[in-house]
Design an enzyme around this catalytic site. Structure first.
Site, PDB file in Angstrom:
ATOM      1  N   CYS A 170      -2.149  -2.587   7.690  1.00  0.00           N
ATOM      2  CA  CYS A 170      -2.109  -3.598   6.681  1.00  0.00           C
ATOM      3  C   CYS A 170      -0.830  -4.121   6.549  1.00  0.00           C
ATOM      4  O   CYS A 170      -0.742  -5.632   6.305  1.00  0.00           O
ATOM      5  CB  CYS A 170      -2.345  -2.873   5.201  1.00  0.00           C
ATOM      6  SG  CYS A 170      -3.957  -2.147   4.876  1.00  0.00           S
ATOM      7  N   LYS A 217      -6.954  -5.140  -3.040  1.00  0.00           N
ATOM      8  CA  LYS A 217      -7.742  -5.793  -1.927  1.00  0.00           C
ATOM      9  C   LYS A 217      -8.586  -4.481  -1.281  1.00  0.00           C
ATOM     10  O   LYS A 217      -8.493  -3.242  -1.526  1.00  0.00           O
ATOM     11  CB  LYS A 217      -7.026  -6.253  -0.905  1.00  0.00           C
ATOM     12  CG  LYS A 217      -5.813  -4.878  -0.389  1.00  0.00           C
ATOM     13  CD  LYS A 217      -5.072  -5.443   0.683  1.00  0.00           C
ATOM     14  CE  LYS A 217      -3.962  -4.247   1.140  1.00  0.00           C
ATOM     15  NZ  LYS A 217      -4.867  -3.491   1.800  1.00  0.00           N
ATOM     16  N   ASP A 252       0.842  -1.277   0.061  1.00  0.00           N
ATOM     17  CA  ASP A 252      -0.049  -0.016   0.062  1.00  0.00           C
ATOM     18  C   ASP A 252       0.678   1.191   0.101  1.00  0.00           C
ATOM     19  O   ASP A 252       0.530   2.211   0.761  1.00  0.00           O
ATOM     20  CB  ASP A 252      -0.875  -0.062   1.264  1.00  0.00           C
ATOM     21  CG  ASP A 252      -2.052  -1.042   1.077  1.00  0.00           C
ATOM     22  OD1 ASP A 252      -1.809  -1.890   0.118  1.00  0.00           O
ATOM     23  OD2 ASP A 252      -2.759  -1.163   1.950  1.00  0.00           O
TER      24      ASP A 252
HETATM   25  C1  VGL Z   1      -4.896   0.886   5.395  1.00  0.00           C
HETATM   26  C2  VGL Z   1      -6.363   1.925   6.891  1.00  0.00           C
HETATM   27  C3  VGL Z   1      -7.426   1.659   5.994  1.00  0.00           C
HETATM   28  C4  VGL Z   1      -3.466   0.443   5.525  1.00  0.00           C
HETATM   29  C5  VGL Z   1      -5.851   0.685   4.488  1.00  0.00           C
HETATM   30  O1  VGL Z   1      -3.117   0.442   4.380  1.00  0.00           O
HETATM   31  O2  VGL Z   1      -2.836   0.243   6.476  1.00  0.00           O
HETATM   32  N1  VGL Z   1      -5.269   1.516   6.632  1.00  0.00           N
HETATM   33  N2  VGL Z   1      -7.160   1.130   4.773  1.00  0.00           N
END
Ligand code: VGL
Ligand code: ZN
Length: 244
Positions: A191, A146, A48
């Site tokens: 994540c 995802k 991410d």
């Molecule tokens: C994430 C909060 C919401 C992450 C993703 O990538 O850690 N955190 N969506």
């Protein structure tokens, strides 16, 4: 101690990597010993590293952009690189704006349990959801998206938040003969941590490269995440431990 963490401990003792296993610090001699060389059965999973999670994005992680040069520097040491992207539908169930009475960082109860509600972020196809431009991973072999089911969040790159729906990543890695995964990216306490714990439970040897990650730290979530990762047998390392 679980079978997995015993196996990790053995591996550590053999490699001498700087790490804490199941809460036990290694001896100075072990700490001074040599480095880890990822082999053909190892994969770097870059989690991410998207515009939404760096300053200027919709859910910025403090100092999030600092992971980019660390990851770019590590990449040549890996034969296998997988990238993940948080990839939400508009009005996703994890967005506070999808509820009349909620604000960001409140929680709500969904079918699968308590869900933190986030600012709208990483909406499919937006610039906010794109990978950070400076990320330089030309050899990456797979991008896993995802969080695209409207009513289910997915912090983990392996299983969605209902803890049942697979993303397919486990099958991909196992079919490719990958046995060890090295995790980097954002955010350490969401994540990255959920991915690390699922990877350990799926039988992979799991290293989290601490200085290649940054956390959100919501109500102590960062310390809790490290605790949970350690208990799951995840090995905490620094990027300086990795050589080609
Ligand atoms: C994430 C909060 C919401 C992450 C993703 O990538 O850690 N955190 N969506
Ligand atoms: Zn998200």
């Amino acid at each position: 101690m679980t079978r997995l963490s015993r196996r990790n401990t053995l591996k550590l003792l053999l490699s001498g990597t700087t790490a804490i296993v199941a809460g036990a610090a290694l001896t100075p001699r072990q700490l001074l010993a040599d480095t880890l060389s990822p082999d053909t059965n190892s994969a770097l999973i870059v989690i991410d590293v998207q515009n939404c999670f760096v300053p200027g994005g919709t859910l910025p992680v403090a100092d999030g952009k600092a992971v980019v040069p660390v990851i770019n520097h590590l990449a040549p040491a890996f034969d296998n690189i997988v990238i993940t992207q948080d990839w939400h539908t508009p009005e996703h169930a994890s967005f506070a704006s999808s509820y009349d009475t909620k604000k960001p960082f409140d929680t709500t109860e969904l079918d699968y349990g308590t869900q933190v509600l986030w600012p709208d972020h990483c909406v499919q196809g937006t610039d906010d959801a794109a990978l950070v431009d400076e990320l330089d991973l030309p050899t990456a072999e797979l991008i896993v998206r995802k969080g695209y089911h409207q009513h289910i969040d997915s912090y983990s790159a392996f299983f969605e938040a209902d803890r049942k729906t697979p993303t397919g990543l486990q099958g991909y890695l196992k079919e490719r003969g990958i046995t060890s995964v090295y995790l980097a990216g954002l955010a350490t306490d969401f994540c990255v941590a959920w991915t690390a714990i699922d990877a350990a439970e799926s039988g992979f040897t799991v290293y989290v490269i601490e200085d290649a990650c940054r956390g959100i730290d919501l109500n102590g979530s960062l310390a809790k995440a490290w605790d949970a990762m350690t208990k799951a047998g995840v090995i905490r390392i620094q990027s300086s431990s990795i050589t080609a």
